[in-house]
Design a protein around this motif. Structure first.
Motif: not given
Length: 167
Positions: A133-134, A136-138, A140-141
């Motif tokens: 999840g982390t 994916l978030d990175l 996406a950012r």
């Protein structure tokens, strides 16, 4: 740190990401072709159709970060296989709306299981759910962060396009 050092620091990351993407694409594509008779590129377009519902070729191109011409050829192949249909766009007669057919919906569901299984083979031994999840978030950012264009107008602070890029 000078700009050459700054650029060089990111190349190993870039290289690792592109190699990983190629290796994973090849693995998922091979499984889909073998088990579902569908290449990954077509699945990608179909999964966009499944998530958006009725949409235009332009919408698929935007979602997949490919050209409209490339998306159009991809959709031609999906349509020829009977997995989607086109209908007149009542809001814009210059474009069509695409929808998955019943066969397309069934294939997407079959493929989704194969894709998730293959991706689990890659990620589960290496990452926890929280780490995934982390990551994916990175990613996406990084993808969503605005970048200035390298053309001279974008670098000119008085040009209208650079003001839009900065807003």
């Amino acid at each position: 740190m000078n700009s050459t050092d700054h650029q060089a620091d990111f190349y190993p990351l870039f290289s690792a990401l592109t190699r990983l993407e190629t290796e994973m694409w090849d693995a998922v594509d091979a499984r889909l072709r073998q088990e579902c008779g569908l290449p990954l590129g077509r699945y990608e377009a179909m999964i966009v159709l499944a998530s958006l519902g009725a949409c235009r070729v332009f919408d698929i191109a935007a979602a997949l970060s490919i050209t409209v011409g490339g998306a159009s050829k991809l959709i031609d192949r999906v349509e020829a296989a009977g997995y989607c249909s086109r209908k007149m766009n009542p809001g814009d007669r210059r474009s069509s709306l695409l929808e998955l057919s019943a066969a397309g919906t069934a294939v997407v569901e079959q493929c989704r299981h194969v894709v998730e299984d293959e991706l689990a083979r890659w990620f589960t031994p290496a990452l926890t759910r929280q780490e995934a999840g982390t990551l994916l978030d990175l990613l996406a950012r990084v993808r969503s962060t605005p970048r200035l264009s390298l053309d001279s107008k974008a670098l000119d602070s008085t040009a209208p396009s650079s003001r839009k890029a900065m807003q």
